[in-house]
Design an enzyme around this catalytic site. Structure first.
Site, PDB file in Angstrom:
ATOM      1  N   ASP A   1       0.789  -1.236   0.000  1.00 43.39           N
ATOM      2  CA  ASP A   1       0.000   0.000   0.000  1.00 43.39           C
ATOM      3  C   ASP A   1       0.825   1.293   0.000  1.00 43.39           C
ATOM      4  OD1 ASP A   1      -1.947  -1.894   0.193  1.00 43.39           O
ATOM      5  OD2 ASP A   1      -2.729  -1.252   2.142  1.00 43.39           O
TER       6      ASP A   1
ATOM      7  N   ASP B   1      -4.776  -0.776  -1.530  1.00 41.87           N
ATOM      8  CA  ASP B   1      -6.172  -0.648  -1.158  1.00 41.87           C
ATOM      9  C   ASP B   1      -6.896  -0.164  -2.409  1.00 41.87           C
ATOM     10  OD1 ASP B   1      -6.270  -1.456   1.469  1.00 41.87           O
ATOM     11  OD2 ASP B   1      -6.686   0.525   2.301  1.00 41.87           O
TER      12      ASP B   1
ATOM     13  N   HIS C   1     -10.674   0.589  -2.916  1.00 40.15           N
ATOM     14  CA  HIS C   1     -12.006   0.593  -2.322  1.00 40.15           C
ATOM     15  C   HIS C   1     -13.070   1.195  -3.238  1.00 40.15           C
ATOM     16  CE1 HIS C   1     -10.291  -0.683   1.381  1.00 40.15           C
ATOM     17  NE2 HIS C   1      -9.761   0.475   1.716  1.00 40.15           N
TER      18      HIS C   1
ATOM     19  N   HIS D   1     -17.327   2.052   0.690  1.00 42.28           N
ATOM     20  CA  HIS D   1     -16.703   0.993   1.469  1.00 42.28           C
ATOM     21  C   HIS D   1     -17.068   1.097   2.951  1.00 42.28           C
ATOM     22  CE1 HIS D   1     -13.353  -1.456   3.205  1.00 42.28           C
ATOM     23  NE2 HIS D   1     -13.734  -2.213   2.202  1.00 42.28           N
TER      24      HIS D   1
ATOM     25  N   HIS E   1     -10.665   6.874   1.528  1.00 36.71           N
ATOM     26  CA  HIS E   1      -9.292   6.793   1.035  1.00 36.71           C
ATOM     27  C   HIS E   1      -9.166   5.704  -0.012  1.00 36.71           C
ATOM     28  CE1 HIS E   1      -9.453   3.705   4.221  1.00 36.71           C
ATOM     29  NE2 HIS E   1      -8.514   3.085   3.529  1.00 36.71           N
TER      30      HIS E   1
ATOM     31  N   LYS F   1      -6.732  -5.009  -3.121  1.00 37.72           N
ATOM     32  CA  LYS F   1      -7.477  -5.578  -2.004  1.00 37.72           C
ATOM     33  C   LYS F   1      -8.523  -4.583  -1.530  1.00 37.72           C
ATOM     34  CE  LYS F   1      -3.979  -4.091   1.414  1.00 37.72           C
ATOM     35  NZ  LYS F   1      -4.766  -3.255   2.310  1.00 37.72           N
TER      36      LYS F   1
ATOM     37  N   CYS G   1      -1.777  -2.633   7.867  1.00 38.21           N
ATOM     38  CA  CYS G   1      -1.755  -3.525   6.708  1.00 38.21           C
ATOM     39  C   CYS G   1      -0.464  -4.330   6.583  1.00 38.21           C
ATOM     40  CB  CYS G   1      -2.027  -2.730   5.441  1.00 38.21           C
ATOM     41  SG  CYS G   1      -3.705  -2.031   5.422  1.00 38.21           S
TER      42      CYS G   1
END
Length: 229
Positions: free
Chosen positions: A13, A53, A55, A59, A96, A121, A169
């Site tokens: 990330d 990430d 999203h 989310h 985010h 993810k 993470c």
């Protein structure tokens, strides 16, 4: 290392929204680790992976999706959509890393031309996924990223983890890698945490080590073995 199996580098990330100066969820010093990670990308890892990430706008981890909840200070209990006995308590965050926004992209300082694969993810709006492997719901598994299959198909035995954030993470990814049977190393010199206090950093290290993760630095002999592979 060469005699015991292949090694993979997993960069967690390293995205615009997690980095100063304008990231929606910026980790202090997050952008500063790019040079160290680029040096890691020069090493002969069998597989070099960056995660993101990724999203949807609605989310479940976003405080904006919950009435009267605030980012950082509010939390929410997520129930597995496939097993009501499995739950996860998660901090709620500012919006985010929304798909197809600049904040979702890997930072330009990262040498992405040396990355073999980007794994996304957190794409399922109903579950949170700190780990690059997938959400913590495993009975049955829910919304997995495919990272485990990718590593196994490549014959990977050793996983080196770095990136953001050390206490969320990175920690979850490293613990999952160890629990999936990979020999796992967390490169603390190439990570930054949301809680950067000495106590917070030590607590995260202790939790990772409890789950079998080996916390090492950039000058550790384990990387010498990668160089010699």
């Amino acid at each position: 290392m060469a005699s015991h199996g292949k090694a993979a580098l997993v960069i967690v990330d390293l995205q615009n929204d997690f980095c100063p100066p304008n990231g929606a969820l910026a980790v202090e010093g997050g952008r500063d680790i790019a040079p160290a990670i680029n040096k890691l990308l020069d090493l002969p890892f069998a597989l070099k992976i960056a995660t993101r990430d990724f999203h949807p706008r609605d989310h479940i981890s976003f405080a904006s999706q919950h009435a009267e909840k605030q980012p950082f200070t509010s939390s929410h209990t997520i129930t597995s959509p496939k097993n009501p006995q499995e739950t996860q308590e998660t901090t709620l965050w500012p919006d985010h890393c929304v798909q197809d926004t600049p904040g979702c992209q890997l930072i330009p300082e990262l040498a992405t031309s040396k990355v073999d694969l980007v794994v996304d993810k957190g794409q399922d709006k109903c579950v949170e996924s700190y780990s690059a492997f997938g959400p913590p719901f495993r009975n049955p598994r829910v919304a997995m990223s495919g990272l485990e299959d990718t590593l196994r198909k490549a014959g990977i035995k050793h996983v080196f983890v770095c990136g953001l954030a050390w206490d969320f993470c990175v920690k979850a990814t490293a613990i999952d890698a160890a629990e999936e049977g990979f020999t796992t190393y967390a490169l603390n010199d190439a990570c930054r945490g949301i809680d950067s206090s000495a106590e917070g950093l030590a607590a995260t290290r202790k939790e990772m080590e409890k789950h079998g993760v080996r916390v090492i630095g950039l000058e550790s002999e384990e990387l010498d073995m990668v160089r010699a592979s």
